[in-house]
Structure formats: structure tokens, C-alpha cells
Design a protein around this motif. Structure first.
Motif, PDB file in Angstrom:
ATOM      1  N   CYS A  22       0.892  -1.378   0.063  1.00 23.35           N
ATOM      2  CA  CYS A  22      -0.069   0.017  -0.079  1.00 23.35           C
ATOM      3  C   CYS A  22       0.775   1.078  -0.014  1.00 23.35           C
ATOM      4  O   CYS A  22       1.105   2.003   1.129  1.00 23.35           O
ATOM      5  CB  CYS A  22      -0.993   0.095   1.325  1.00 23.35           C
ATOM      6  SG  CYS A  22      -2.419   1.069   0.945  1.00 23.35           S
ATOM      7  N   LEU A  23       1.304   1.732  -1.254  1.00 24.15           N
ATOM      8  CA  LEU A  23       1.770   2.941  -1.327  1.00 24.15           C
ATOM      9  C   LEU A  23       1.199   3.563  -2.725  1.00 24.15           C
ATOM     10  O   LEU A  23       1.281   2.899  -3.720  1.00 24.15           O
ATOM     11  CB  LEU A  23       3.597   2.686  -1.616  1.00 24.15           C
ATOM     12  CG  LEU A  23       4.254   4.078  -1.718  1.00 24.15           C
ATOM     13  CD1 LEU A  23       4.387   4.874  -0.264  1.00 24.15           C
ATOM     14  CD2 LEU A  23       5.657   3.620  -2.206  1.00 24.15           C
ATOM     15  N   GLU A  24       0.651   4.880  -2.460  1.00 20.52           N
ATOM     16  CA  GLU A  24      -0.028   5.540  -3.625  1.00 20.52           C
ATOM     17  C   GLU A  24       0.786   6.837  -3.968  1.00 20.52           C
ATOM     18  O   GLU A  24       1.060   7.584  -2.911  1.00 20.52           O
ATOM     19  CB  GLU A  24      -1.440   5.972  -3.263  1.00 20.52           C
ATOM     20  CG  GLU A  24      -2.350   4.798  -2.987  1.00 20.52           C
ATOM     21  CD  GLU A  24      -3.815   5.007  -2.734  1.00 20.52           C
ATOM     22  OE1 GLU A  24      -4.211   6.297  -3.231  1.00 20.52           O
ATOM     23  OE2 GLU A  24      -4.470   4.262  -2.141  1.00 20.52           O
ATOM     24  N   VAL A  25       1.335   6.838  -5.010  1.00 23.83           N
ATOM     25  CA  VAL A  25       2.002   8.034  -5.557  1.00 23.83           C
ATOM     26  C   VAL A  25       1.241   8.763  -6.868  1.00 23.83           C
ATOM     27  O   VAL A  25       0.960   7.880  -7.750  1.00 23.83           O
ATOM     28  CB  VAL A  25       3.514   7.426  -6.020  1.00 23.83           C
ATOM     29  CG1 VAL A  25       3.986   8.612  -6.855  1.00 23.83           C
ATOM     30  CG2 VAL A  25       4.253   7.006  -4.835  1.00 23.83           C
ATOM     31  N   GLU A  26       1.140   9.756  -6.739  1.00 22.37           N
ATOM     32  CA  GLU A  26       0.439  10.460  -7.927  1.00 22.37           C
ATOM     33  C   GLU A  26       1.216  11.801  -8.466  1.00 22.37           C
ATOM     34  O   GLU A  26       1.310  12.727  -7.307  1.00 22.37           O
ATOM     35  CB  GLU A  26      -1.069  10.663  -7.527  1.00 22.37           C
ATOM     36  CG  GLU A  26      -1.946  11.487  -8.544  1.00 22.37           C
ATOM     37  CD  GLU A  26      -3.345  11.576  -8.416  1.00 22.37           C
ATOM     38  OE1 GLU A  26      -4.041  10.724  -9.008  1.00 22.37           O
ATOM     39  OE2 GLU A  26      -3.619  12.578  -7.401  1.00 22.37           O
ATOM     40  N   GLN A  27       1.228  12.090  -9.470  1.00 20.48           N
ATOM     41  CA  GLN A  27       1.603  13.464 -10.058  1.00 20.48           C
ATOM     42  C   GLN A  27       0.871  13.844 -10.985  1.00 20.48           C
ATOM     43  O   GLN A  27      -0.131  13.088 -11.807  1.00 20.48           O
ATOM     44  CB  GLN A  27       2.940  13.160 -11.069  1.00 20.48           C
ATOM     45  CG  GLN A  27       4.095  12.767 -10.176  1.00 20.48           C
ATOM     46  CD  GLN A  27       5.198  12.131 -11.072  1.00 20.48           C
ATOM     47  OE1 GLN A  27       5.246  11.424 -11.953  1.00 20.48           O
ATOM     48  NE2 GLN A  27       6.341  12.754 -10.872  1.00 20.48           N
ATOM     49  N   VAL A  28       0.399  15.212 -10.954  1.00 22.50           N
ATOM     50  CA  VAL A  28      -0.765  15.779 -11.743  1.00 22.50           C
ATOM     51  C   VAL A  28      -0.303  17.222 -12.122  1.00 22.50           C
ATOM     52  O   VAL A  28       0.129  17.803 -11.524  1.00 22.50           O
ATOM     53  CB  VAL A  28      -1.999  15.986 -10.976  1.00 22.50           C
ATOM     54  CG1 VAL A  28      -3.298  16.613 -12.015  1.00 22.50           C
ATOM     55  CG2 VAL A  28      -2.551  14.731 -10.413  1.00 22.50           C
ATOM     56  N   ILE A  29      -0.497  17.144 -13.543  1.00 21.05           N
ATOM     57  CA  ILE A  29      -0.087  18.561 -14.087  1.00 21.05           C
ATOM     58  C   ILE A  29      -1.531  19.236 -14.304  1.00 21.05           C
ATOM     59  O   ILE A  29      -2.189  18.660 -15.343  1.00 21.05           O
ATOM     60  CB  ILE A  29       0.906  18.689 -15.274  1.00 21.05           C
ATOM     61  CG1 ILE A  29       2.215  17.806 -14.984  1.00 21.05           C
ATOM     62  CG2 ILE A  29       1.019  19.970 -15.879  1.00 21.05           C
ATOM     63  CD1 ILE A  29       3.065  17.729 -16.349  1.00 21.05           C
ATOM     64  N   THR A  30      -1.711  20.265 -13.996  1.00 18.62           N
ATOM     65  CA  THR A  30      -3.161  21.083 -14.434  1.00 18.62           C
ATOM     66  C   THR A  30      -2.590  22.189 -15.260  1.00 18.62           C
ATOM     67  O   THR A  30      -2.107  23.065 -14.628  1.00 18.62           O
ATOM     68  CB  THR A  30      -3.676  21.472 -13.033  1.00 18.62           C
ATOM     69  OG1 THR A  30      -4.066  20.320 -12.091  1.00 18.62           O
ATOM     70  CG2 THR A  30      -5.129  22.020 -13.555  1.00 18.62           C
ATOM     71  N   LEU A  31      -3.177  22.399 -16.391  1.00 15.52           N
ATOM     72  CA  LEU A  31      -2.777  23.382 -17.415  1.00 15.52           C
ATOM     73  C   LEU A  31      -3.974  24.498 -17.739  1.00 15.52           C
ATOM     74  O   LEU A  31      -5.227  23.815 -17.818  1.00 15.52           O
ATOM     75  CB  LEU A  31      -2.449  22.833 -18.563  1.00 15.52           C
ATOM     76  CG  LEU A  31      -1.973  24.034 -19.993  1.00 15.52           C
ATOM     77  CD1 LEU A  31      -0.782  24.635 -19.446  1.00 15.52           C
ATOM     78  CD2 LEU A  31      -1.999  23.015 -21.117  1.00 15.52           C
ATOM     79  N   LYS A  32      -3.747  25.475 -17.402  1.00  7.70           N
ATOM     80  CA  LYS A  32      -4.794  26.615 -17.739  1.00  7.70           C
ATOM     81  C   LYS A  32      -4.774  27.220 -19.331  1.00  7.70           C
ATOM     82  O   LYS A  32      -3.576  26.824 -19.752  1.00  7.70           O
ATOM     83  CB  LYS A  32      -4.589  27.736 -16.813  1.00  7.70           C
ATOM     84  CG  LYS A  32      -4.615  27.506 -15.504  1.00  7.70           C
ATOM     85  CD  LYS A  32      -4.531  28.823 -14.493  1.00  7.70           C
ATOM     86  CE  LYS A  32      -4.568  28.500 -13.125  1.00  7.70           C
ATOM     87  NZ  LYS A  32      -4.438  29.686 -12.166  1.00  7.70           N
ATOM     88  N   LYS A  33      -5.405  27.673 -19.788  1.00 11.87           N
ATOM     89  CA  LYS A  33      -5.774  28.269 -21.098  1.00 11.87           C
ATOM     90  C   LYS A  33      -4.446  29.037 -21.442  1.00 11.87           C
ATOM     91  O   LYS A  33      -4.069  29.282 -22.655  1.00 11.87           O
ATOM     92  CB  LYS A  33      -6.815  28.996 -21.419  1.00 11.87           C
ATOM     93  CG  LYS A  33      -7.153  29.165 -22.783  1.00 11.87           C
ATOM     94  CD  LYS A  33      -7.446  27.683 -23.780  1.00 11.87           C
ATOM     95  CE  LYS A  33      -7.766  28.182 -25.217  1.00 11.87           C
ATOM     96  NZ  LYS A  33      -9.211  28.461 -25.348  1.00 11.87           N
TER      97      LYS A  33
END
Length: 269
Positions: A22-33
Motif C-alpha cells: 500500500c503505497l500510492e503515488v500521484e503526479q498531476v499537471i494542471t494546465l490553464k488556457k
């Protein structure tokens, strides 16, 4: 290229740290206009890991096992690794289902300057890992259209036929019933994700894994992978593989999503 060297890093990191499941790893790139946006990196250790760490003997010289995880200076120092103009925004502590973790958030003014390698958090966990690192994604944004270039694997890590045969022999040994049962337990609840999100929505894209306003660049959900006897073997064959080989190996294997196209284009709403 986005590939499964991450799998080998997982084995190394977990064995070095003696961490169960149980190891959760998340990368998120959020791009604006306008081309600006945010990068978030989240790591959450499961209840079993937390219980083990919190159960370590206490004493005058004992260190808080979560001190490094919750140290904001660590994340501030990392901001420059994401490219020119990327700045540290904030850190959030996470407590979920008995697990503990952290989310670090960074801001960028221009995605053209952003540097990010999918799954790189796992490589950071395994500090003993030697050898070449995966190349980062390349972002080119103009006129509301983002082009993401996924680099090819470095020439020195591509396998010869002889090397591939050795890997196959090793994979056969790992796939025995005893080891497989151990790995199922070790990877239980583990999930690695890298996503690209358009804050204003996506008008169209040729990305392989597109849903609503989100593109998945990398996903490894081990509970799902381990349900398929071929899942583990498929991952083991990806080290040094080319795009077509990766796509063929993963066909029909649930719980894995790896973008294998050389370039994907995303038109924002």
C-alpha cells in the motif's frame, strides 16, 4: 519514453525500505488556457507502513519517522527541479484510511519551461538506484494547443537479443508460485499515476488514455495487475522495450496505462 523501469525501482525501493504493501503515488499537471498552471505530487503510505513506522522504539535520540516527509523545506528545494520559473506553493498533510502522506503543490507560469518525468517519485524513493534515468517529457504550448513529446529510451538501456533472453530466464524464476504470492502481498494496494488535466476542458486530443478533461500518461494499479497471471510477466518484459513492444506487451493487461505515442496533441477548450 514512459516505460516500466519503475517496476524494477519498486522492487528495489520496497526491499530496501522493508515496506509492506500500500503505497500510492500521484503526479498531476494542471494546465490553464494561458499556459500557466500547477504541478502536484502526492505520496500516501498505507496503514500497514504507518503502523510499522509508528511502532519503532521511541527514545531520546529517536527521530520522528515522518519528519522528512512533512518537512516543507524539502519541497521548496525541489521546485527548481521542475524547470525555470516553477515555484513552491504549499504542502498539505494527508490522512486517509489509516494511512499518512503529503501533497506538495508547485506553480508555473509557462508549461513550455516545465520538466517532469512520469513515475520519478518512485526513483526518488530508491536513492540507491544506479544507471540512467528516464528522460523528461517535453511540453510545447501555443495558441491553445499543447504538444507533449515522449522521449525514446536511451540507447544504452536497449537490450540485445542475448540480454532479452536473460531477462526472460529471470522472469521465469520470479514467476514461480512462492515469489508471486510474496509480490502480490508486497504490491497490495500500490498505485502509481501521472496525469495531465486541462482546467478549462479538452476540445480534442489524440492521447491514448483520454477521459473528460484528463489524460493519463502513466498508471500502474497493482491490485488490478496482480489479478491477471500475465500482468506481472508483462511488466517485467518492458525494461528497455520500444514503443510497439510496450503496446503489444500490455495488450489485455488491466491496471496499466502507458502512453506509447511519440507525440500527443491536446487542444484546450
Amino acid at each position: 519514453m514512459i516505460k516500466c523501469r519503475t517496476f524494477l525501482m519498486l522492487v528495489g525501493a520496497l526491499s530496501l525500505l522493508c515496506l509492506p504493501s500500500c503505497l500510492e503515488v500521484e503526479q498531476v499537471i494542471t494546465l490553464k488556457k494561458d499556459g500557466s498552471g500547477a504541478i502536484s505530487e502526492e505520496i500516501v503510505m498505507g496503514a500497514a507502513i504507518v503502523a510499522m513506522l509508528e511502532g519503532l522504539p521511541a527514545g531520546a535520540g529517536a527521530e520522528n519517522p515522518f519528519a522528512d516527509l512533512y518537512d516543507p523545506e524539502k519541497y521548496k528545494a525541489k521546485a527548481s527541479d521542475f524547470g525555470k520559473g516553477v515555484t513552491y506553493s504549499r504542502m498539505e498533510k494527508i490522512e486517509r484510511n489509516g494511512g499518512k502522506g503529503v501533497k506538495a503543490i508547485y506553480a508555473f507560469e509557462d508549461i513550455n519551461n516545465v520538466i517532469l518525468t512520469p513515475g520519478s517519485l518512485m526513483q526518488e524513493l530508491d536513492e540507491e538506484k544506479k544507471g540512467p534515468k528516464d528522460e523528461p517529457l517535453n511540453f510545447a504550448y501555443a495558441g491553445g494547443v499543447l504538444t507533449v513529446t515522449i522521449p525514446e529510451p536511451a540507447a544504452e538501456i536497449l537490450e540485445s537479443a542475448e540480454d532479452a533472453e536473460k531477462v526472460d530466464e529471470g522472469a521465469a524464476k520470479v514467476a514461480n508460485e512462492v515469489m508471486e504470492a510474496m509480490m502480490v502481498e508486497m504490491f497490495k494496494g500500490m498505485k502509481i499515476t501521472t496525469k495531465l488535466v486541462a482546467s478549462t476542458g479538452i476540445q480534442k486530443s489524440d492521447a491514448t488514455y483520454l477521459k473528460d478533461d484528463t489524460i493519463t500518461l502513466l498508471l500502474m494499479e497493482f491490485d488490478e495487475i496482480m489479478k491477471n497471471p500475465k500482468g506481472l510477466k508483462a511488466l517485467q518484459k518492458l525494461e528497455g522495450s520500444k514503443r510497439g513492444e510496450i503496446a503489444a506487451s500490455l495488450k489485455g493487461v488491466k491496471g496499466v496505462a502507458i502512453e506509447t505515442k511519440k507525440k500527443i496533441r491536446v487542444k484546450l477548450r
